[in-house]
Design an enzyme around this catalytic site. Sequence first.
Site, PDB file in Angstrom:
ATOM      1  CE  LYS A 136      30.377  -7.964 -21.828  1.00  0.00           C
ATOM      2  NZ  LYS A 136      31.256  -7.817 -22.996  1.00  0.00           N
ATOM      3  CG  ASN A 137      33.993  -6.160 -21.028  1.00  0.00           C
ATOM      4  OD1 ASN A 137      33.542  -7.183 -21.541  1.00  0.00           O
ATOM      5  ND2 ASN A 137      33.601  -4.950 -21.376  1.00  0.00           N
ATOM      6  CB  CYS A 140      30.603  -6.403 -33.989  1.00  0.00           C
ATOM      7  SG  CYS A 140      30.750  -5.114 -32.789  1.00  0.00           S
ATOM      8  NE  ARG A 158      34.418  -3.971 -30.853  1.00  0.00           N
ATOM      9  CZ  ARG A 158      33.857  -4.627 -29.847  1.00  0.00           C
ATOM     10  NH1 ARG A 158      32.637  -5.090 -29.971  1.00  0.00           N
ATOM     11  NH2 ARG A 158      34.504  -4.814 -28.715  1.00  0.00           N
ATOM     12  CG  ASP A 186      31.377  -0.923 -22.685  1.00  0.00           C
ATOM     13  OD1 ASP A 186      31.257  -0.779 -23.909  1.00  0.00           O
ATOM     14  OD2 ASP A 186      32.240  -1.668 -22.160  1.00  0.00           O
ATOM     15  NE  ARG A 244      27.631 -11.664 -26.969  1.00  0.00           N
ATOM     16  CZ  ARG A 244      28.408 -11.170 -27.907  1.00  0.00           C
ATOM     17  NH1 ARG A 244      27.874 -10.721 -29.005  1.00  0.00           N
ATOM     18  NH2 ARG A 244      29.706 -11.132 -27.765  1.00  0.00           N
TER      19      ARG A 244
END
Length: 418
Positions: free
Chosen positions: A22-23, A116, A121, A304, A396
């Site tokens: 994803k990233n 968030c 952030r 993460d 997501r």
Amino acid sequence: MDKLIIHGGRRLNGEIPISGAKNAALPILCTGLLTADDVVLTNVPHLKDVQTMLDLLRQMGVSIKQEGDRMILNGRNVNQFDAPYELVKTMRAAILVLCPLVARFGEARVSLPGGCAIGSRPVEQHIKGLRAMGAEVEIKGGYIYARAKRLKGTRIVTDMITVTGTENLLMAAVLAEGETIIKNAAREPEVTDLAHLLVKMGAKIEGIGTDQLVIHGVESLHGAAHHVIPDRIETGTFLCAVAATGGDVLLTNTCDNILDVALHKIREMGAVLTCCGDSIRIQMDKRPKGVSFRTTEYPGFPTDMQAQFMAVNCLAAETTHVVETIFENRFMHVQELNRLGAKIRTEGNTAFVTGVDKLVGAPVMATDLRASASLVIAGLAAQGETHVNRIYHLDRGYDQMEVKLAAVGADIRRVSKE
Ligand code: EPU
């Protein structure tokens, strides 16, 4: 809103294919803004965040052809330079369009992402770097307005290591006039993957994979093809699931050398790992041993993966401590894990986990992507039934997580609620 119902206590056995990262995919999709030619991507994961990024790029005029995990982006007709609040508030990574737009079109209007669940952030480093390259940047009404005839190369030292900040500034520098040096650059494999694609597109970048990137700006970039790297966090998440439940699982389409710390810690937990470059076999047949760790930037322990490792620590005989140094509020899973019978207490940025003999199923609520993954892991290992609510967070960032887990024997199903 969908939820997951898990009956825990089953060992996992079989094979799980890992999706593209994803990233890495999110910044890489933004390269579609940097050229008028085709950017052809494969191994793009099927995720809500990827769809959101594609919606944003489409709104700007990027044409997108999608077939499975293959995608062709063309930015010849881009004519909108806007990332609206409605979209950015659902996905902070939308900030990644800022620098490509300014670099190629000389203007951008991008909503400031708010805070968030895991921390405030801010994105001031992205803005500071862009200003240093000569852009006029104004913050008005919650939006970043940026303009520049042509960005100019310069030396940039970011105040802290920032992943998307490095990626954004890299995409600015490749089309800037002259040389840009980005010091204190993030070295995450996802940054490196973006840099490799940019080089294929004609960018001149030295120091890829190090904390100092030297970029010689070019007039324009051309099209290229690229295979997105495997998702190291998804890989680590499934390793944790097997460490918690026991079993024998082969993870395929992955890459062992971008996961060093996590693999080391999983071994410390008592698992036997067999790594063959693009596959990792995990065999686990004992109670996991608790491991203490501290999150740091790559190549350190990834933030993460903090929540998922903590879920496994809950089941160990030992007491462990987990220090979160990247985000100021990334312990939202603690209270939910405690609802399953875990014994975790936090003090500032440290969580003290006292292992318990068993977790017991309960309804829990997901608060962010990786917290959700930790609750799924805990649910898989818990006795009885666990309901994980608000799983839109999971969608997501995980490509069909429950389908992949069910295929290796987990009793997990998705139900839709009104
Ligand atoms: N920071 C600032 N100012 C800035 C930029 C960052 O203060 O201008 C701070 C942040 O608040 C944070 C630290 O610096 O405390 C590091 O943040 P970073 O900018 O590196 O995070 P990010 O780029 O917003 C990416 C990933 C995150 C991952 C972090 C850290 C993407 C799209 N997101 O976020 O992924 O946790 O790097 O590795 O690449 C996830 O996938 O679950 C996720 C949250």
